[in-house]
Design an enzyme around this catalytic site. Sequence first.
Site, short mmCIF file in Angstrom:
data_model
loop_
_atom_site.label_atom_id
_atom_site.label_comp_id
_atom_site.label_asym_id
_atom_site.label_seq_id
_atom_site.Cartn_x
_atom_site.Cartn_y
_atom_site.Cartn_z
N HIS A 79 1.08 -0.67 -0.05
CA HIS A 79 0.11 0.16 -0.03
C HIS A 79 1.18 1.14 -0.06
CE1 HIS A 79 -3.24 2.25 0.68
NE2 HIS A 79 -3.37 2.55 1.89
N ASP A 82 2.50 1.91 -3.33
CA ASP A 82 1.53 2.56 -4.23
C ASP A 82 1.01 3.93 -3.83
OD1 ASP A 82 -1.06 2.51 -5.69
OD2 ASP A 82 -2.51 2.35 -4.62
#
Length: 110
Positions: A79, A82
């Site tokens: 995450h 990202d």
Amino acid sequence: MAFDEKQYEDIFSMIILAGDARAYASEASNLAYDYDFHSAEEKLKLAREKLVEAHNIQTKFLNTEAAGKGEDINIFLVHAQDHFSMASMAIEFAEKLIRVYKKIKGGEDN
């Protein structure tokens, strides 16, 4: 091997820093739309600074992995990566928009 508390702190710091970078890039784009290029460049500078801080954390994880001491895949780290990628793209997009708006503004003055 599981991630320790410091690694989780680094992961969440990376998410926050990348999120800040993306927000500053968005603000820069909005300011450029209003032809406030000085303020847009200032926000872009802040975005780049936050991205560098996030990159420094990312580099620690990459160096650990390269040294063969990496951990299992962690969804929070994915995450964070990202967020880092999105922030990087947002900055690149803001830089291009600022150049476009400068051209448009220059064209209005002729």
